[in-house]
Design a protein around this motif. Structure first.
Motif, PDB file in Angstrom:
ATOM      1  N   GLU A 112       0.811  -1.209   0.000  1.00  0.00           N
ATOM      2  CA  GLU A 112       0.000   0.000   0.000  1.00  0.00           C
ATOM      3  C   GLU A 112       0.849   1.267   0.000  1.00  0.00           C
ATOM      4  OE1 GLU A 112      -3.275  -0.050  -0.242  1.00  0.00           O
ATOM      5  OE2 GLU A 112      -3.229  -2.227  -0.332  1.00  0.00           O
ATOM      6  N   CYS A 113       2.175   1.142  -0.080  1.00  0.00           N
ATOM      7  CA  CYS A 113       3.056   2.308   0.021  1.00  0.00           C
ATOM      8  C   CYS A 113       2.720   3.340  -1.051  1.00  0.00           C
ATOM      9  CB  CYS A 113       4.516   1.886  -0.113  1.00  0.00           C
ATOM     10  SG  CYS A 113       5.670   3.276  -0.144  1.00  0.00           S
ATOM     11  N   VAL A 114       2.427   4.575  -0.621  1.00  0.00           N
ATOM     12  CA  VAL A 114       2.034   5.610  -1.575  1.00  0.00           C
ATOM     13  C   VAL A 114       3.218   6.100  -2.403  1.00  0.00           C
ATOM     14  CG1 VAL A 114       0.104   6.380  -0.179  1.00  0.00           C
ATOM     15  CG2 VAL A 114       2.349   7.406   0.183  1.00  0.00           C
ATOM     16  N   ARG A 115       4.427   5.861  -1.927  1.00  0.00           N
ATOM     17  CA  ARG A 115       5.610   6.303  -2.668  1.00  0.00           C
ATOM     18  C   ARG A 115       5.952   5.359  -3.814  1.00  0.00           C
ATOM     19  NH1 ARG A 115       9.162   7.067  -5.505  1.00  0.00           N
ATOM     20  NH2 ARG A 115      11.147   8.136  -5.191  1.00  0.00           N
ATOM     21  N   CYS A 116       5.668   4.071  -3.608  1.00  0.00           N
ATOM     22  CA  CYS A 116       6.133   3.072  -4.566  1.00  0.00           C
ATOM     23  C   CYS A 116       5.017   2.487  -5.423  1.00  0.00           C
ATOM     24  CB  CYS A 116       6.827   1.925  -3.814  1.00  0.00           C
ATOM     25  SG  CYS A 116       8.173   2.479  -2.753  1.00  0.00           S
ATOM     26  N   THR A 117       3.768   2.669  -5.043  1.00  0.00           N
ATOM     27  CA  THR A 117       2.668   2.013  -5.736  1.00  0.00           C
ATOM     28  C   THR A 117       1.779   3.025  -6.418  1.00  0.00           C
ATOM     29  OG1 THR A 117       2.690   0.298  -4.044  1.00  0.00           O
ATOM     30  CG2 THR A 117       0.738   0.420  -5.451  1.00  0.00           C
ATOM     31  N   HIS A 118       1.412   2.751  -7.651  1.00  0.00           N
ATOM     32  CA  HIS A 118       0.479   3.595  -8.397  1.00  0.00           C
ATOM     33  C   HIS A 118      -0.780   2.777  -8.674  1.00  0.00           C
ATOM     34  CE1 HIS A 118       3.618   6.619  -9.180  1.00  0.00           C
ATOM     35  NE2 HIS A 118       4.416   5.579  -9.269  1.00  0.00           N
ATOM     36  N   HIS A 119      -1.895   3.238  -8.190  1.00  0.00           N
ATOM     37  CA  HIS A 119      -3.146   2.529  -8.422  1.00  0.00           C
ATOM     38  C   HIS A 119      -4.295   3.519  -8.319  1.00  0.00           C
ATOM     39  CE1 HIS A 119      -3.758   2.612  -4.053  1.00  0.00           C
ATOM     40  NE2 HIS A 119      -2.510   2.218  -3.956  1.00  0.00           N
ATOM     41  N   GLN A 163       7.366  19.461 -16.127  1.00  0.00           N
ATOM     42  CA  GLN A 163       7.254  19.178 -14.690  1.00  0.00           C
ATOM     43  C   GLN A 163       6.071  18.254 -14.442  1.00  0.00           C
ATOM     44  OE1 GLN A 163       5.808  22.217 -12.046  1.00  0.00           O
ATOM     45  NE2 GLN A 163       7.016  21.487 -10.307  1.00  0.00           N
ATOM     46  N   LYS A 164       6.348  17.008 -14.096  1.00  0.00           N
ATOM     47  CA  LYS A 164       5.295  16.020 -13.848  1.00  0.00           C
ATOM     48  C   LYS A 164       5.688  15.133 -12.670  1.00  0.00           C
ATOM     49  CE  LYS A 164       2.854  15.282 -18.229  1.00  0.00           C
ATOM     50  NZ  LYS A 164       1.512  15.463 -17.674  1.00  0.00           N
ATOM     51  N   PRO A 165       5.462  15.597 -11.432  1.00  0.00           N
ATOM     52  CA  PRO A 165       5.775  14.719 -10.291  1.00  0.00           C
ATOM     53  C   PRO A 165       4.981  13.422 -10.385  1.00  0.00           C
ATOM     54  CG  PRO A 165       4.419  16.598  -9.617  1.00  0.00           C
ATOM     55  CD  PRO A 165       4.861  16.870 -11.018  1.00  0.00           C
ATOM     56  N   GLU A 166       5.630  12.327 -10.064  1.00  0.00           N
ATOM     57  CA  GLU A 166       5.030  11.017 -10.300  1.00  0.00           C
ATOM     58  C   GLU A 166       4.013  10.598  -9.249  1.00  0.00           C
ATOM     59  OE1 GLU A 166       8.425   8.485 -10.543  1.00  0.00           O
ATOM     60  OE2 GLU A 166       8.746   8.879 -12.662  1.00  0.00           O
ATOM     61  N   VAL A 167       4.073  11.160  -8.046  1.00  0.00           N
ATOM     62  CA  VAL A 167       3.213  10.678  -6.965  1.00  0.00           C
ATOM     63  C   VAL A 167       2.278  11.759  -6.439  1.00  0.00           C
ATOM     64  CG1 VAL A 167       3.166   9.644  -4.654  1.00  0.00           C
ATOM     65  CG2 VAL A 167       4.961   8.989  -6.274  1.00  0.00           C
ATOM     66  N   PHE A 168       2.810  12.913  -6.045  1.00  0.00           N
ATOM     67  CA  PHE A 168       1.969  13.921  -5.398  1.00  0.00           C
ATOM     68  C   PHE A 168       2.379  15.324  -5.816  1.00  0.00           C
ATOM     69  CE2 PHE A 168       1.062  16.800  -1.807  1.00  0.00           C
ATOM     70  CZ  PHE A 168      -0.324  16.689  -1.780  1.00  0.00           C
ATOM     71  N   PHE A 169       1.371  16.105  -6.213  1.00  0.00           N
ATOM     72  CA  PHE A 169       1.582  17.502  -6.601  1.00  0.00           C
ATOM     73  C   PHE A 169       0.814  18.401  -5.650  1.00  0.00           C
ATOM     74  CE2 PHE A 169       0.311  21.351  -8.906  1.00  0.00           C
ATOM     75  CZ  PHE A 169       1.549  21.803  -9.357  1.00  0.00           C
ATOM     76  N   THR A 287       7.573  14.280  -6.250  1.00  0.00           N
ATOM     77  CA  THR A 287       6.734  15.349  -5.709  1.00  0.00           C
ATOM     78  C   THR A 287       7.416  16.700  -5.857  1.00  0.00           C
ATOM     79  OG1 THR A 287       5.561  16.107  -3.716  1.00  0.00           O
ATOM     80  CG2 THR A 287       7.706  15.086  -3.398  1.00  0.00           C
ATOM     81  N   ASN A 288       6.610  17.757  -5.736  1.00  0.00           N
ATOM     82  CA  ASN A 288       7.149  19.129  -5.789  1.00  0.00           C
ATOM     83  C   ASN A 288       7.234  19.769  -4.409  1.00  0.00           C
ATOM     84  OD1 ASN A 288       4.327  19.360  -5.478  1.00  0.00           O
ATOM     85  ND2 ASN A 288       4.307  21.380  -6.420  1.00  0.00           N
TER      86      ASN A 288
END
Length: 369
Positions: A112-119, A163-169, A287-288
């Protein structure tokens, strides 16, 4: 019989504040016993009470009342908070060892790690974490984080490709590829003052490369050409115990930084080594909310960092600050005799992320949450 106390006059027009005496007490008792229920008596009684209140200085009474209310509120607020246990460095290291540290690199064990998992459920999970934080503490100052989580998909999909952070903007933050040294002046100056300390500990570590291709504690990263090694002290918000013990002064230095991200999955601190002929593939950071700081330890010529299409060069003993949520790459085009390019990398908070937001983000993105 109605008793009306005699009051001495003062030239400044203010009534004196007098402490009650034994004689005054006796007179009061006598008055209570002989007082008649007459309109005149009631009127004089009320007038005497009002004058007694005036004699006590209403301003002082109001100040005491305000302080009492504030004290009661503070006791209530502190009593509601959950106690936080003080964690020593050794305790943090033991915790990290129990959470899967292999060869100096933390491998996330939570699906469930928000840093490593995209769902698809990522936003719901983030919102749940925010609600839990607000329930424990407060919604105050959470407007920007709430807005970011609510519209995260739109932000990430509509961002320009630069600029496209992968997890959280986090919305409404100033965006620029590079930051001036004044953005985090205290931490930049502290790192630069300790340049020799960090360099000496790196040189001791790097001697191990003469005995084997990948010494314990180092991680080899994937690159299209050349070799890129990293030695993590903090990886995704968790310290790496064995590595920290091998760089004790550098690790202690992290604790003196005011804006180091050390309590959530976006925080890292490591030594990064590029061998000659290495190119790092263009990529975006997660993230930014952070700015990445590189302290140059060894910076041969023909080495360059490119962020958002803008090239910059490192300098030994100097810090370079940039936003890694921008598309960025790095390369070392020097000759083999030039030696490696080495920087000490640490993630710092973006200067426009408020203190209340930092606390909330540490809670929402805590390692393993």
């Amino acid at each position: 019989m109605v008793w009306v106390p005699l009051r001495p006059t003062r030239t400044d027009g203010r009534a004196p504040l007098r402490a009650p005496t034994a004689r005054g007490t006796a007179m009061a008792l006598e008055w209570l016993m002989g007082w008649s229920w007459s309109l005149d008596g009631l009127r004089d009684f009320i007038a005497t009470g009002i004058q007694s209140f005036r004699d006590c200085d209403a301003t002082a009474l109001a100040a005491v009342a305000c302080l009492t209310v504030l004290f009661v509120w503070y006791c209530y607020h502190v009593g509601r908070e959950q106690p936080r246990a003080y964690a020593t460095v050794n305790a943090l290291m033991q915790s990290a060892e129990a959470n899967g540290v292999q060869n100096g690199f933390v491998y996330c064990q939570s699906p469930e790690c928000v840093r490593c998992t995209h769902h698809d459920g990522l936003n719901q999970k983030l919102y749940h974490n925010l609600q839990e934080y607000a329930k424990r503490y407060s919604w105050s100052g959470m407007g920007r984080i709430h807005k970011g989580i609510r519209e995260q998909g739109r932000y990430l999909n509509s961002r320009p490709s630069i600029q496209k952070p992968e997890v959280f903007f986090l919305p409404d933050l100033p965006t620029m590829p590079y930051f001036s040294r004044d953005a985090q002046k205290h931490d930049v100056e502290l790192l630069e003052r300790n340049f020799q300390t960090i360099l000496c500990e790196f040189e001791t570590l790097y001697k191990a490369f003469s005995n084997c291709s990948l010494p314990q504690g180092w991680k080899m990263n994937s690159t299209p050409s050349g070799e890129w090694f990293t030695f993590y002290l903090v990886n995704q918000g968790m310290c790496v115990p064995r590595n920290c013990r091998r760089c004790p002064r550098t690790y202690r230095l992290l604790g003196s930084l005011r804006t180091c991200i050390g309590n959530n999955v976006f925080g890292n601190a490591c030594i990064s080594v590029l061998s000659p002929g290495t190119v790092i593939t263009e990529h975006y950071g997660p993230t930014n909310i952070r700015i990445r700081c590189h302290l140059g330890l060894k910076t041969p010529s023909n080495c360059e960092l490119v962020v958002g299409g803008e090239p910059q060069c490192w300098a030994e003993g100097r810090c370079l600050l940039f936003d890694d949520s921008f598309l960025h790459t790095a390369f070392h085009e020097g000759a083999p005799e030039d030696g490696p390019r080495v920087v000490f990398m640490v993630d710092l908070w973006h200067p426009n992320v408020a203190a209340a937001e930092r606390q909330a983000l540490d809670f929402i993105f805590a390692p393993g949450r």
